[in-house]
Design a protein around this motif. Sequence first.
Motif, PDB file in Angstrom:
ATOM      1  N   VAL A   1      -6.425  -0.389   4.464  1.00  0.00           N
ATOM      2  CA  VAL A   1      -5.670  -1.646   4.427  1.00  0.00           C
ATOM      3  C   VAL A   1      -5.370  -2.112   5.843  1.00  0.00           C
ATOM      4  O   VAL A   1      -5.579  -3.276   6.201  1.00  0.00           O
ATOM      5  N   ALA A   2      -4.871  -1.210   6.685  1.00  0.00           N
ATOM      6  CA  ALA A   2      -4.572  -1.565   8.068  1.00  0.00           C
ATOM      7  C   ALA A   2      -5.825  -1.979   8.822  1.00  0.00           C
ATOM      8  O   ALA A   2      -5.774  -2.871   9.675  1.00  0.00           O
ATOM      9  N   GLY A   3      -6.957  -1.358   8.490  1.00  0.00           N
ATOM     10  CA  GLY A   3      -8.200  -1.645   9.182  1.00  0.00           C
ATOM     11  C   GLY A   3      -8.755  -3.034   8.940  1.00  0.00           C
ATOM     12  O   GLY A   3      -9.691  -3.460   9.641  1.00  0.00           O
ATOM     13  N   ARG A   4      -8.220  -3.756   7.986  1.00  0.00           N
ATOM     14  CA  ARG A   4      -8.672  -5.127   7.742  1.00  0.00           C
ATOM     15  C   ARG A   4      -8.243  -6.078   8.857  1.00  0.00           C
ATOM     16  O   ARG A   4      -8.769  -7.192   8.972  1.00  0.00           O
TER      17      ARG A   4
ATOM     18  N   ALA B   1       0.821  -1.219   0.000  1.00  0.00           N
ATOM     19  CA  ALA B   1       0.000   0.000   0.000  1.00  0.00           C
ATOM     20  C   ALA B   1       0.844   1.254   0.000  1.00  0.00           C
ATOM     21  O   ALA B   1       0.488   2.260  -0.639  1.00  0.00           O
ATOM     22  N   VAL B   2       1.973   1.231   0.718  1.00  0.00           N
ATOM     23  CA  VAL B   2       2.813   2.440   0.816  1.00  0.00           C
ATOM     24  C   VAL B   2       3.862   2.492  -0.290  1.00  0.00           C
ATOM     25  O   VAL B   2       4.120   3.561  -0.869  1.00  0.00           O
TER      26      VAL B   2
ATOM     27  N   ALA C   1      -2.546  -0.921  14.351  1.00  0.00           N
ATOM     28  CA  ALA C   1      -2.903   0.461  14.655  1.00  0.00           C
ATOM     29  C   ALA C   1      -1.829   1.391  14.127  1.00  0.00           C
ATOM     30  O   ALA C   1      -0.660   1.042  14.006  1.00  0.00           O
ATOM     31  N   GLY C   2      -2.241   2.621  13.814  1.00  0.00           N
ATOM     32  CA  GLY C   2      -1.291   3.641  13.367  1.00  0.00           C
ATOM     33  C   GLY C   2      -1.931   4.559  12.358  1.00  0.00           C
ATOM     34  O   GLY C   2      -3.150   4.668  12.264  1.00  0.00           O
ATOM     35  N   GLY C   3      -1.075   5.229  11.577  1.00  0.00           N
ATOM     36  CA  GLY C   3      -1.581   6.152  10.581  1.00  0.00           C
ATOM     37  C   GLY C   3      -0.463   7.020  10.037  1.00  0.00           C
ATOM     38  O   GLY C   3       0.725   6.774  10.286  1.00  0.00           O
ATOM     39  N   PRO C   4      -0.819   8.047   9.292  1.00  0.00           N
ATOM     40  CA  PRO C   4       0.195   8.974   8.760  1.00  0.00           C
ATOM     41  C   PRO C   4       0.815   9.799   9.877  1.00  0.00           C
ATOM     42  O   PRO C   4       0.199  10.027  10.907  1.00  0.00           O
TER      43      PRO C   4
ATOM     44  N   ALA D   1      -3.485   3.367  -2.968  1.00  0.00           N
ATOM     45  CA  ALA D   1      -4.208   2.577  -1.976  1.00  0.00           C
ATOM     46  C   ALA D   1      -4.539   3.434  -0.770  1.00  0.00           C
ATOM     47  O   ALA D   1      -3.806   4.367  -0.433  1.00  0.00           O
ATOM     48  N   ASP D   2      -5.646   3.114  -0.120  1.00  0.00           N
ATOM     49  CA  ASP D   2      -6.015   3.744   1.142  1.00  0.00           C
ATOM     50  C   ASP D   2      -5.318   2.963   2.251  1.00  0.00           C
ATOM     51  O   ASP D   2      -5.773   1.881   2.649  1.00  0.00           O
ATOM     52  N   VAL D   3      -4.192   3.494   2.736  1.00  0.00           N
ATOM     53  CA  VAL D   3      -3.364   2.753   3.687  1.00  0.00           C
ATOM     54  C   VAL D   3      -4.136   2.473   4.971  1.00  0.00           C
ATOM     55  O   VAL D   3      -4.061   1.378   5.540  1.00  0.00           O
ATOM     56  N   ALA D   4      -4.908   3.455   5.439  1.00  0.00           N
ATOM     57  CA  ALA D   4      -5.683   3.264   6.667  1.00  0.00           C
ATOM     58  C   ALA D   4      -6.702   2.139   6.493  1.00  0.00           C
ATOM     59  O   ALA D   4      -6.919   1.333   7.413  1.00  0.00           O
TER      60      ALA D   4
END
Length: 448
Positions: A436-439, A420-421, A444-447, A431-434
């Motif tokens: 992707v992580a939410g799956r 994604a990144v 946890a995290g973010g920009p 890609a929407d990185v957040a």
Amino acid sequence: MSVLDAVLVVTALLLAVGGAVVPRTARWAAPVLLPLLFAGAGIQLLLDDFVWQRVPAYALLAVATWLLLRTPRRTVPAALLVGALVPVATAVWALPPVPRLPPPDGAYPVGSTVLRWVDESRPEAATADPGDHRNIVVQAWYPAEFDSAPRQYLYLDGHGELPATVAGMPSALLSRYHLIDTHAGADVPLADDRPRWPVLLFSPGHGAPRAVYTGLLTELASRGFVVLAVDHPYEVAVTELADGTVAHGVPNSGSDAEMAAQLAVRTADLSAVLDRIGTVDSPLTGRIDTTRVAAAGHSLGGATAASASAHDQRVVAAANIDGTLYGDLPEQRLPGPYLLIDSDPARTGHSAAYLERNRKLLGGVQGGGHHYTIGRTDHIGCTDAPLFLAPPVRALAGRWFGGERSPVETRRATADLLAAVLGPPLGERPADVAAVAGRYPDVAGGPV
């Protein structure tokens, strides 16, 4: 553990328990079951060759079972013997002679080729011979196109010449790791869906061979990346050089100064790969673009990826998986995008240096920094190491080895975040990185 392993061990345990609980019943079964036990071991020897790990386990199981059935209980306490069998059986179950890697789940079959050459422009500082020059060792994993069944690729360099330990594991446990199925075809053609494929450099952890990241790297290759996994000779525990020599790791003190020096060597290795890979005859020739690549790595390899981004303009995006930074790297202003993936702090216990140096580097990223933590996994969770344990033992040992999260899920979550990144800067679909992580639970995290 194979099906035959399980049948033999369970049969022996049932005999032992039967001898302790119902001696009369067990004694009439012994003349039938004990010969079958030995016959099964003989068949296994014929079918699966000699595997020394099984010898003490089956010998002890058979002897203990025989003693239970032939010795009065007052002479040999049954509970003691049965209790002694449990760790023996667990040992057989715990460390399969040939671990099984789950296949990658991307859209492409995977090919692999190993490339080795000498960089004549760089002397080799790790040896005493002033005529030695730096060897470059790269294993490419790539989306492939082939019809026949894949040929197993050797999992580990230096089979038959391993040092005493490899990445902390006794080499005796690795004696059959060359038989691990990597789910890749050797030297098969690169898929022809695209004129050129995106390239991802990968650097392993300090002292770790590229092999122990095979699951993650084949996952990325199956999704459409050409992954160039770089071994760093004389630091990695074992690797084969261009002339066929097997080089072992040279110990260092682990001081910040020595790690910074090693980081500089590794960074130069990655640049040397980009300088030469396009001219080496391989299935990749003319099909990859080395002027715009991404870099990723684990532990010291993660710091290496960040350093490559800071020092080589061809590296347009980078990712660091759980790597402490050294030298002046925290002061660099990376062009970005840049991704930091932490393992669970409660499992790994990241040092103050790790936290502060990564915080400083992330704060200076100019083009999109991302920071995510994968919960319920530890520092080795993204490697193949948890898969070296059989599933029942892995589930019990997860708190101390790999984490409680399934290693396959850890691999998939890590690959999703990397793609994604690092994919969009190489021309892949944004890609929407957040999302992707939410799956994944506990990611946890973010920009930043």
